[in-house]
Design a protein around this motif. Structure first.
Motif, PDB file in Angstrom:
ATOM      1  N   PRO A   1       0.953  -1.212   0.038  1.00 36.55           N
ATOM      2  CA  PRO A   1      -0.233  -0.084  -0.156  1.00 36.55           C
ATOM      3  C   PRO A   1       0.759   1.326   0.067  1.00 36.55           C
ATOM      4  CG  PRO A   1      -0.641  -1.422   1.612  1.00 36.55           C
ATOM      5  CD  PRO A   1       0.832  -1.908   1.108  1.00 36.55           C
ATOM      6  N   GLY A   2       0.536   2.291  -1.013  1.00 37.03           N
ATOM      7  CA  GLY A   2       1.542   3.477  -1.012  1.00 37.03           C
ATOM      8  C   GLY A   2       2.365   3.365  -1.847  1.00 37.03           C
ATOM      9  N   SER A   3       2.724   2.404  -2.617  1.00 37.59           N
ATOM     10  CA  SER A   3       3.749   2.231  -3.424  1.00 37.59           C
ATOM     11  C   SER A   3       3.694   3.273  -4.568  1.00 37.59           C
ATOM     12  CB  SER A   3       3.809   1.002  -3.897  1.00 37.59           C
ATOM     13  OG  SER A   3       4.841   0.778  -5.070  1.00 37.59           O
TER      14      SER A   3
ATOM     15  N   ALA B   1       6.893   4.581  -2.764  1.00 36.12           N
ATOM     16  CA  ALA B   1       6.962   5.600  -1.557  1.00 36.12           C
ATOM     17  C   ALA B   1       8.756   5.778  -1.447  1.00 36.12           C
ATOM     18  CB  ALA B   1       6.853   4.616  -0.325  1.00 36.12           C
TER      19      ALA B   1
END
Length: 129
Positions: A105-107, A109
């Motif tokens: 999640p959030g890649s 970053a």
């Protein structure tokens, strides 16, 4: 398309990543950490002192066995690559900014890896957003 090193399947390091690490002139233990990061957890653990401490995602891991377990779990949980972008020395610390790209999640970053070295190995590592 960037050509891959012959051993990329084992290390996950591309030519572009290797050039970036060389241009950043990272101290040997830090360069070894990033080179072994996509290899096995044992190779990563060898970069650390026996009583080293790693802080990542709100958890603290102390000692070689705990660090090996941390890296093994992270590598199993997510597929990712890390590309060092910059490195600065702040007193006895080396701060390396890396771009992590993967299936987490959030890649992608950008994370800061704060290393402290002792006797040619990593004594502490804190990974910060």
């Amino acid at each position: 398309m960037i050509p891959l090193l012959n051993d990329e399947r084992q290390t996950g390091v591309t030519v572009k990543q290797e050039i970036a690490m060389t241009q950043l002139n990272l101290p040997e233990p830090i360069a070894a950490y990033f080179e072994s990061d996509r290899g096995d957890a044992e190779a990563v653990a060898r970069c650390f002192t026996n009583d080293a401490v790693v802080r990542d995602e709100g958890h603290t891991y102390t000692g070689i066995a705990a660090i090996k377990g941390w890296k093994s779990a992270a590598s199993t949980k997510y597929a990712y690559t890390s590309s060092p972008l910059s490195a600065v020395r702040q007193g006895d610390r080396h701060v390396v900014t890396c771009r992590l790209t993967g299936d987490f999640p959030g890649s992608p970053a950008d994370l800061r890896y704060v290393f402290r070295l002792e006797r040619g190995r990593i004594a502490s590592l804190e990974i910060k957003a």
